[in-house]
Design a protein around this motif. Structure first.
Motif, PDB file in Angstrom:
ATOM      1  N   VAL A  97       0.846  -1.198   0.000  1.00  0.00           N
ATOM      2  CA  VAL A  97       0.000   0.000   0.000  1.00  0.00           C
ATOM      3  C   VAL A  97       0.879   1.243   0.000  1.00  0.00           C
ATOM      4  O   VAL A  97       0.647   2.186  -0.767  1.00  0.00           O
ATOM      5  CB  VAL A  97      -0.972  -0.002   1.208  1.00  0.00           C
ATOM      6  N   ASP A  98       1.922   1.264   0.844  1.00  0.00           N
ATOM      7  CA  ASP A  98       2.864   2.394   0.840  1.00  0.00           C
ATOM      8  C   ASP A  98       3.487   2.582  -0.539  1.00  0.00           C
ATOM      9  O   ASP A  98       3.619   3.709  -1.018  1.00  0.00           O
ATOM     10  CB  ASP A  98       3.981   2.175   1.866  1.00  0.00           C
ATOM     11  N   ALA A  99       3.883   1.486  -1.171  1.00  0.00           N
ATOM     12  CA  ALA A  99       4.515   1.555  -2.491  1.00  0.00           C
ATOM     13  C   ALA A  99       3.552   2.125  -3.528  1.00  0.00           C
ATOM     14  O   ALA A  99       3.931   2.978  -4.338  1.00  0.00           O
ATOM     15  CB  ALA A  99       5.006   0.172  -2.910  1.00  0.00           C
ATOM     16  N   VAL A 100       2.305   1.669  -3.520  1.00  0.00           N
ATOM     17  CA  VAL A 100       1.310   2.144  -4.488  1.00  0.00           C
ATOM     18  C   VAL A 100       1.008   3.624  -4.259  1.00  0.00           C
ATOM     19  O   VAL A 100       0.937   4.410  -5.216  1.00  0.00           O
ATOM     20  CB  VAL A 100       0.030   1.281  -4.404  1.00  0.00           C
ATOM     21  N   LEU A 101       0.848   4.029  -3.005  1.00  0.00           N
ATOM     22  CA  LEU A 101       0.585   5.442  -2.716  1.00  0.00           C
ATOM     23  C   LEU A 101       1.779   6.321  -3.093  1.00  0.00           C
ATOM     24  O   LEU A 101       1.598   7.440  -3.581  1.00  0.00           O
ATOM     25  CB  LEU A 101       0.219   5.625  -1.241  1.00  0.00           C
ATOM     26  N   GLN A 102       2.998   5.819  -2.886  1.00  0.00           N
ATOM     27  CA  GLN A 102       4.193   6.581  -3.254  1.00  0.00           C
ATOM     28  C   GLN A 102       4.259   6.785  -4.764  1.00  0.00           C
ATOM     29  O   GLN A 102       4.529   7.888  -5.240  1.00  0.00           O
ATOM     30  CB  GLN A 102       5.462   5.877  -2.764  1.00  0.00           C
ATOM     31  N   LEU A 103       3.986   5.731  -5.534  1.00  0.00           N
ATOM     32  CA  LEU A 103       4.001   5.857  -6.993  1.00  0.00           C
ATOM     33  C   LEU A 103       2.901   6.811  -7.458  1.00  0.00           C
ATOM     34  O   LEU A 103       3.122   7.635  -8.354  1.00  0.00           O
ATOM     35  CB  LEU A 103       3.859   4.495  -7.664  1.00  0.00           C
ATOM     36  N   ASP A 104       1.715   6.737  -6.839  1.00  0.00           N
ATOM     37  CA  ASP A 104       0.630   7.646  -7.183  1.00  0.00           C
ATOM     38  C   ASP A 104       1.056   9.096  -6.903  1.00  0.00           C
ATOM     39  O   ASP A 104       0.830   9.988  -7.727  1.00  0.00           O
ATOM     40  CB  ASP A 104      -0.624   7.291  -6.379  1.00  0.00           C
ATOM     41  N   ARG A 105       1.697   9.333  -5.771  1.00  0.00           N
ATOM     42  CA  ARG A 105       2.185  10.674  -5.419  1.00  0.00           C
ATOM     43  C   ARG A 105       3.230  11.145  -6.431  1.00  0.00           C
ATOM     44  O   ARG A 105       3.182  12.285  -6.895  1.00  0.00           O
ATOM     45  CB  ARG A 105       2.794  10.672  -4.020  1.00  0.00           C
ATOM     46  N   ASP A 106       4.169  10.256  -6.785  1.00  0.00           N
ATOM     47  CA  ASP A 106       5.227  10.609  -7.735  1.00  0.00           C
ATOM     48  C   ASP A 106       4.667  10.979  -9.106  1.00  0.00           C
ATOM     49  O   ASP A 106       5.273  11.766  -9.832  1.00  0.00           O
ATOM     50  CB  ASP A 106       6.223   9.457  -7.896  1.00  0.00           C
ATOM     51  N   ARG A 107       3.534  10.410  -9.461  1.00  0.00           N
ATOM     52  CA  ARG A 107       2.915  10.678 -10.769  1.00  0.00           C
ATOM     53  C   ARG A 107       1.870  11.793 -10.701  1.00  0.00           C
ATOM     54  O   ARG A 107       1.121  11.991 -11.650  1.00  0.00           O
ATOM     55  CB  ARG A 107       2.284   9.394 -11.306  1.00  0.00           C
TER      56      ARG A 107
END
Length: 158
Positions: free
Chosen positions: A20-30
């Motif tokens: 979940v942290d990884a998915v939210l981080q990628l969403d934030r980065d994009r």
């Protein structure tokens, strides 16, 4: 030139919370908005279309967004997360993501070909390696350690 092979299989076992942290981080980065909201839940789906659904209350509007992420999107998020966290991953290789109990397993498999530094082994000299039975536990007494060769003595004391 003759070559020898090294096959590496690296597995990362990631709990759902880490993914979940990884998915939210990628969403934030994009430039996504999920990381700005309030996470309400995560559901892992292992059916015909495996993946994960995040439920997020969006900041500002208060609407609840149920966003589904397929395995390739999750794998991309894991790779991005590892890169940002300085967890080394081979760039090349076969990558696979699997849903397991409690989370995900991300596997990267590579094979390297290196120049051989010796001549070919004769077929009669290649032996099958048999499993070694567990050796008896060395004694803790110094007298027993002195009887062992130097390298074995150090290993026994460790």
């Amino acid at each position: 030139m003759a070559k020898v092979s090294i096959r590496e299989v690296r597995q990362l076992m990631l709990p759902v919370e880490t993914v979940v942290d990884a998915v939210l981080q990628l969403d934030r980065d994009r430039g996504g908005v999920l990381a700005l909201g309030n996470l309400l839940g995560a559901q892992v789906e292992s059916g015909e279309e495996p993946g994960m659904v995040l439920s997020v209350r969006l900041a500002g509007t208060g609407d609840v967004d149920h966003r589904r992420f397929a395995l390739p999107e999750i794998a991309a998020a894991i790779i991005n997360y590892c890169w940002q966290s300085r967890i080394p991953l081979p760039r090349h290789g076969t990558k696979a993501l699997e849903i397991v109990s409690g989370g995900f397993t991300f596997t990267v498999e590579t094979t390297s070909q290196l120049p051989r530094r010796h001549g070919a082994l004769p077929p009669a000299r290649v032996q099958k390696i048999e499993p070694v039975e567990q050796a008896a536990q060395p004694s803790d007494s110094p007298a027993d350690a002195e009887e062992l060769p130097d390298t074995q003595a150090r290993a026994a004391q460790a």
